[in-house]
Design a protein around this motif. Structure first.
Motif, PDB file in Angstrom:
ATOM      1  N   LYS A 161       0.878  -1.187   0.221  1.00 11.05           N
ATOM      2  CA  LYS A 161       0.209  -0.010   0.140  1.00 11.05           C
ATOM      3  C   LYS A 161       0.760   1.306  -0.083  1.00 11.05           C
ATOM      4  N   ARG A 162       1.741   1.302   0.774  1.00 15.99           N
ATOM      5  CA  ARG A 162       2.821   2.508   0.975  1.00 15.99           C
ATOM      6  C   ARG A 162       3.585   2.796  -0.554  1.00 15.99           C
ATOM      7  N   ILE A 163       4.170   1.833  -1.015  1.00 13.88           N
ATOM      8  CA  ILE A 163       4.825   1.810  -2.238  1.00 13.88           C
ATOM      9  C   ILE A 163       3.650   2.487  -3.533  1.00 13.88           C
ATOM     10  N   ALA A 164       2.545   1.972  -3.552  1.00  8.32           N
ATOM     11  CA  ALA A 164       1.344   2.007  -4.358  1.00  8.32           C
ATOM     12  C   ALA A 164       1.078   3.713  -4.265  1.00  8.32           C
ATOM     13  N   GLU A 165       0.875   3.780  -3.159  1.00  8.55           N
ATOM     14  CA  GLU A 165       0.339   5.218  -2.668  1.00  8.55           C
ATOM     15  C   GLU A 165       1.471   6.348  -3.185  1.00  8.55           C
ATOM     16  N   GLU A 166       2.762   6.116  -2.758  1.00  4.85           N
ATOM     17  CA  GLU A 166       3.766   6.974  -3.025  1.00  4.85           C
ATOM     18  C   GLU A 166       3.833   7.103  -4.577  1.00  4.85           C
ATOM     19  N   LEU A 167       3.753   5.978  -5.206  1.00  7.62           N
ATOM     20  CA  LEU A 167       3.842   6.208  -6.773  1.00  7.62           C
ATOM     21  C   LEU A 167       2.776   6.906  -7.382  1.00  7.62           C
TER      22      LEU A 167
ATOM     23  N   ASP B  30       0.831   9.285  -5.774  1.00  4.82           N
ATOM     24  CA  ASP B  30       0.982  10.694  -5.460  1.00  4.82           C
ATOM     25  C   ASP B  30       2.018  11.342  -6.033  1.00  4.82           C
ATOM     26  N   ASN B  31       3.410  10.647  -6.155  1.00  5.51           N
ATOM     27  CA  ASN B  31       4.344  11.435  -6.699  1.00  5.51           C
ATOM     28  C   ASN B  31       4.365  11.419  -8.472  1.00  5.51           C
ATOM     29  N   ASN B  32       3.386  10.611  -9.051  1.00  9.35           N
ATOM     30  CA  ASN B  32       3.309  10.659 -10.537  1.00  9.35           C
ATOM     31  C   ASN B  32       2.013  10.812 -10.886  1.00  9.35           C
ATOM     32  N   LYS B  33       1.440  12.170 -10.771  1.00  7.77           N
ATOM     33  CA  LYS B  33      -0.124  12.239 -10.939  1.00  7.77           C
ATOM     34  C   LYS B  33      -0.281  12.327 -12.514  1.00  7.77           C
ATOM     35  N   GLY B  34      -1.434  11.403 -12.950  1.00  4.18           N
ATOM     36  CA  GLY B  34      -1.678  11.272 -14.267  1.00  4.18           C
ATOM     37  C   GLY B  34      -1.012  10.185 -15.076  1.00  4.18           C
ATOM     38  N   VAL B  35      -0.108   9.461 -14.331  1.00  7.35           N
ATOM     39  CA  VAL B  35       0.568   8.439 -15.283  1.00  7.35           C
ATOM     40  C   VAL B  35      -0.316   7.389 -15.136  1.00  7.35           C
ATOM     41  N   PHE B  36      -0.930   6.976 -13.865  1.00  7.02           N
ATOM     42  CA  PHE B  36      -1.581   5.740 -13.593  1.00  7.02           C
ATOM     43  C   PHE B  36      -3.110   5.892 -14.111  1.00  7.02           C
ATOM     44  N   ASN B  37      -3.838   4.698 -14.314  1.00  7.16           N
ATOM     45  CA  ASN B  37      -5.176   4.874 -14.586  1.00  7.16           C
ATOM     46  C   ASN B  37      -5.953   3.782 -13.997  1.00  7.16           C
ATOM     47  N   GLU B  38      -7.202   3.573 -14.412  1.00  9.19           N
ATOM     48  CA  GLU B  38      -8.026   2.475 -13.733  1.00  9.19           C
ATOM     49  C   GLU B  38      -7.954   0.913 -14.514  1.00  9.19           C
ATOM     50  N   ASP B  39      -6.898   0.913 -15.433  1.00 14.40           N
ATOM     51  CA  ASP B  39      -6.590   0.053 -16.169  1.00 14.40           C
ATOM     52  C   ASP B  39      -5.478  -0.876 -15.663  1.00 14.40           C
ATOM     53  N   PHE B  40      -5.720  -2.064 -14.995  1.00 11.85           N
ATOM     54  CA  PHE B  40      -4.359  -3.041 -14.290  1.00 11.85           C
ATOM     55  C   PHE B  40      -3.280  -3.220 -15.217  1.00 11.85           C
TER      56      PHE B  40
ATOM     57  N   HIS C 287      -2.359  -1.498 -17.914  1.00  9.61           N
ATOM     58  CA  HIS C 287      -1.582  -0.337 -18.246  1.00  9.61           C
ATOM     59  C   HIS C 287      -0.682  -0.015 -16.899  1.00  9.61           C
ATOM     60  N   ASN C 288      -1.167  -0.005 -15.809  1.00 12.15           N
ATOM     61  CA  ASN C 288      -0.353   0.199 -14.498  1.00 12.15           C
ATOM     62  C   ASN C 288       0.799  -0.882 -14.438  1.00 12.15           C
ATOM     63  N   LYS C 289       0.501  -2.004 -14.856  1.00  9.14           N
ATOM     64  CA  LYS C 289       1.413  -3.174 -14.728  1.00  9.14           C
ATOM     65  C   LYS C 289       2.580  -2.622 -15.573  1.00  9.14           C
TER      66      LYS C 289
ATOM     67  N   ILE D  11       1.316  -4.578  -6.328  1.00 10.60           N
ATOM     68  CA  ILE D  11       1.360  -3.073  -6.369  1.00 10.60           C
ATOM     69  C   ILE D  11       0.623  -2.621  -7.152  1.00 10.60           C
ATOM     70  N   ALA D  12       0.511  -3.086  -8.871  1.00 11.00           N
ATOM     71  CA  ALA D  12      -0.372  -2.456  -9.639  1.00 11.00           C
ATOM     72  C   ALA D  12      -1.747  -2.729  -9.449  1.00 11.00           C
ATOM     73  N   GLY D  13      -2.054  -3.736  -8.882  1.00 12.63           N
ATOM     74  CA  GLY D  13      -3.452  -4.173  -8.474  1.00 12.63           C
ATOM     75  C   GLY D  13      -3.853  -3.037  -7.202  1.00 12.63           C
ATOM     76  N   TYR D  14      -3.069  -2.725  -6.498  1.00 11.84           N
ATOM     77  CA  TYR D  14      -3.478  -1.800  -5.308  1.00 11.84           C
ATOM     78  C   TYR D  14      -3.566  -0.420  -6.171  1.00 11.84           C
ATOM     79  N   ILE D  15      -2.692  -0.167  -6.878  1.00 14.23           N
ATOM     80  CA  ILE D  15      -2.750   1.048  -7.829  1.00 14.23           C
ATOM     81  C   ILE D  15      -4.078   1.358  -8.295  1.00 14.23           C
ATOM     82  N   THR D  16      -4.196   0.338  -9.006  1.00 13.66           N
ATOM     83  CA  THR D  16      -5.932   0.196  -9.899  1.00 13.66           C
ATOM     84  C   THR D  16      -6.993   0.399  -8.757  1.00 13.66           C
ATOM     85  N   ARG D  17      -6.937  -0.109  -7.542  1.00 18.65           N
ATOM     86  CA  ARG D  17      -8.028   0.194  -6.475  1.00 18.65           C
ATOM     87  C   ARG D  17      -7.828   1.574  -5.805  1.00 18.65           C
TER      88      ARG D  17
END
Length: 76
Positions: free
Chosen positions: A10-16, A18-28, A30-32, A51-57
């Protein structure tokens, strides 16, 4: 019942996110793919997928929270 993730995932995903706004989206998938450019090769495939799954969630949860807050203010 939801899956319980370790706090380091969770910590790694949230940091990524928050520090890289607009890079990740709702698609697993793509995030992977994007995640591989941010993490080193010592991370296992299972951990990277977690990590990619939690980023999506996390992205979906943030968007849902923003939508709810806008509805409460009467702006939506």
């Amino acid at each position: 019942m939801g899956s319980i993730r370790p706090s380091n995932i969770k910590r790694i995903a949230e940091e990524l996110v928050d520090n890289n706004k607009g890079v990740f989206n709702e698609d697993f998938n793509h995030n992977k793919e994007i995640l591989h450019s941010f993490i080193d090769k010592t991370v296992t495939k299972k951990t990277a997928n977690a990590i990619a799954g939690y980023i999506t969630r996390y992205i979906l949860k943030k968007k849902s929270k923003e939508k709810y807050e806008l509805e409460q203010l009467g702006l939506a």
